[in-house]
Design an enzyme around this catalytic site. Structure first.
Site, PDB file in Angstrom:
ATOM      1  N   HIS A  92     -65.696  36.588  31.209  1.00  0.00           N
ATOM      2  CA  HIS A  92     -64.748  37.232  30.284  1.00  0.00           C
ATOM      3  C   HIS A  92     -64.843  38.752  30.338  1.00  0.00           C
ATOM      4  O   HIS A  92     -64.508  39.441  29.375  1.00  0.00           O
ATOM      5  CB  HIS A  92     -64.972  36.755  28.842  1.00  0.00           C
ATOM      6  CG  HIS A  92     -65.112  35.277  28.714  1.00  0.00           C
ATOM      7  ND1 HIS A  92     -64.035  34.428  28.742  1.00  0.00           N
ATOM      8  CD2 HIS A  92     -66.213  34.493  28.604  1.00  0.00           C
ATOM      9  CE1 HIS A  92     -64.459  33.177  28.633  1.00  0.00           C
ATOM     10  NE2 HIS A  92     -65.780  33.188  28.566  1.00  0.00           N
TER      11      HIS A  92
ATOM     12  N   SER B 215     -60.696  61.989  46.959  1.00  0.00           N
ATOM     13  CA  SER B 215     -59.603  62.511  46.147  1.00  0.00           C
ATOM     14  C   SER B 215     -59.262  63.907  46.627  1.00  0.00           C
ATOM     15  O   SER B 215     -60.160  64.699  46.945  1.00  0.00           O
ATOM     16  CB  SER B 215     -60.001  62.554  44.659  1.00  0.00           C
ATOM     17  OG  SER B 215     -59.077  63.314  43.908  1.00  0.00           O
TER      18      SER B 215
END
Length: 510
Positions: A181, A313
């Site tokens: 979960h 990046s």
């Protein structure tokens, strides 16, 4: 008065591009759309399978098989005609233009190539395609491409499984947080988690092997215009046994185990459905595996390869974006959507055939295999360079283990004669206090210290260290990994032993 609405801009002149450049100047490769599967992601061997040269050369080889078999069964075809066909099986560069010109005139690709082949093999011009319909070459060729493409995919998938198996064995007993979960759960090991990926890829391997074997027993062969073989029955003067023998001869020459007994004008498009389902399932696995690696990279536990000069990046120089796994997810997602093309195409076919299947299959069949090939290159590259950050993994365990150890503490206290319900309540109170410290104050988890300083737990204080050993929380993870690799992986990879001897680390083009 209300302002007049702006008029829409006029469309560009048909002789100009949107930028105003005359289309007559847009003649180079850099001026036309390039499929990124072809230009960026795939291997030369897979791109060749679906190339125009291979397609049309395969058509020619099928015409050779047909002419040879018809001659062997008594039809009047000369040796020189057969030899001319064989001498020109490979379509040459200058023949593509002639075929394109003829197709534009006739609006029929197969007849354009019959004409072009006849120019270079004039003695065979009258017998090329004798008794056949267009699907003799188009459909049988597509089945050859499916077979050959699957034979490229399977060893590559086996190589990925082999590498992940080695990784799983190496880290079979390295504890790490499990997650259910999206929340920390009972510890697993790095190798045990990789075994989940291996299990799914083994299923993909079996699915793809099954489809390759199905294709080998599903050749269309020589069936005529609507699958009745009437044209061949006429050629052989009503001799049914010769028609059967012709079908068998061509099938064997093409390298297939057997042909379908009954077809329409085409082979059943349900074959495409089954093959693309197997590829689609593999695409799902790719997205799942790529997603797992991205999550682990987010936690800084496991990272994909990152090269010395690689830029994560353009703005944030410190970043190590998991671009390989992200691309794997992207291509895997595209791959598992191709199955819908095949399903809808099969379902919409009419009676003995309709041509609404042609254009979509020219796109979906090649691109599904190109996509699978690109995914395999990525999986190979990633699995050969996974980085495991043990210090981060241990740090994350230490943050969560005190909570997970509470069940061990409860069981130990019960062994000392305490009531389970009573111990549970004491632990619950201390756990919520420690949780508040972690969540609201940002401090380390101090649950164990709270237990250690609480007189109620004095009976188990000497055992606390052993109760917190991560190795006691991983169950049979090492044994599970070892069993999987020693049995399932070993037997599954055995047919690929020769290919795996030469397996190399795949390099990315971009």
């Amino acid at each position: 008065m209300a302002a007049m609405a702006a008029r829409p801009s006029r469309p560009p002149h048909p002789e100009s591009s949107l930028s105003g450049m005359p289309t007559s100047l847009l003649t180079g490769d850099h001026d036309t759309y390039q499929n990124p599967l072809n230009s960026r992601y795939c291997s030369p061997e897979m791109k060749f399978i679906f190339s125009p040269r291979n397609r049309f050369s395969t058509w020619r080889q099928l015409w050779v098989h047909l002419a040879e078999s018809e001659k062997e069964l008594g039809l009047p075809i000369s040796d020189s005609a057969i030899q001319q066909l064989k001498d020109h099986v490979r379509i040459e560069d200058d023949e593509f233009g002639a075929a394109a010109t003829e197709e534009k005139r006739r609006r029929h690709d197969v007849m354009a190539h019959v004409h072009t082949y006849g120019i270079v093999a004039p003695e065979a011009a009258g017998i090329i395609h004798w008794g056949a319909t267009s699907c003799y070459v188009t459909d049988n060729a597509d089945l050859i491409f499916l077979r050959d493409a699957l034979n490229i995919v399977l060893p590559k998938l086996a190589a990925v499984i082999q590498r992940l198996a080695a990784f799983a064995i190496e880290y079979k007993d390295l504890p790490c947080l499990g997650y259910t979960h999206g929340q920390p759960a009972q510890l697993v090991t790095v190798g045990k988690r990789a075994s989940l990926w291996i299990t799914d890829l083994l299923r993909n391997l079996r699915n793809l092997e099954k489809q390759r074997d199905e294709v080998l027993h599903s050749f269309r062969g020589v069936k005529g215009t609507t699958g009745t073989q009437a044209s061949f029955l006429a050629i052989f003067k009503g001799k049914h046994e010769l028609v059967d023998e012709l079908d068998e001869l061509v099938t064997k020459k093409a390298g297939f185990a057997e042909a379908e007994i009954s077809t329409s004008q085409t082979y059943s498009r349900l074959i495409d459905v089954d093959v693309l389902h197997a590829l689609s399932s593999f695409g799902c696995a790719c997205e799942r595996i790529g997603g797992d690696i991205r999550h682990l990279a987010m936690f800084k536990e496991v990272e994909e390869p990152f090269e010395a000069d690689q830029i994560g990046s353009s703005a944030m120089a410190y970043k190590r974006n998991p671009m390989r796994s992200e691309r794997l997810c992207s291509l895997g997602r595209k791959l598992h959507n191709f199955s819908a093309d095949a399903e809808q195409t099969y379902a919409s076919q009419w009676l003995e055939r309709s041509l609404d299947d042609s254009a979509i299959r020219r796109i979906s069949l090649p691109e599904s295999f190109l996509c699978a090939d690109a995914c395999l290159i990525l999986l190979n590259n990633i699995s050969n360079g996974l980085v495991v950050n043990k210090a981060v993994i241990n740090q994350r365990i230490e943050q969560e283990l005190p909570f997970m150890a509470t069940e061990n503490v409860i069981m130990a206290m019960v062994d000392k004669g305490k009531s389970r319900q009573e111990v549970h309540e004491e632990i619950r109170v201390l756990s919520h206090q420690a949780g508040a410290v972690v969540k609201q104050e940002g401090k380390p988890n101090d649950l164990i210290e709270r237990i250690r300083n609480n007189a109620y737990f004095e009976p188990v204080i000497p055992e606390l260290e052993s109760l917190l050993d991560p190795a006691t929380f991983i169950g049979r993870c090492p044994e599970i990994v070892h069993k999987l690799v020693a049995t399932k992986v070993k037997s599954a990879l055995e047919p690929y032993s020769e290919d795996l001897k030469n397996a190399q680390v795949a390099e990315l083009s971009v």
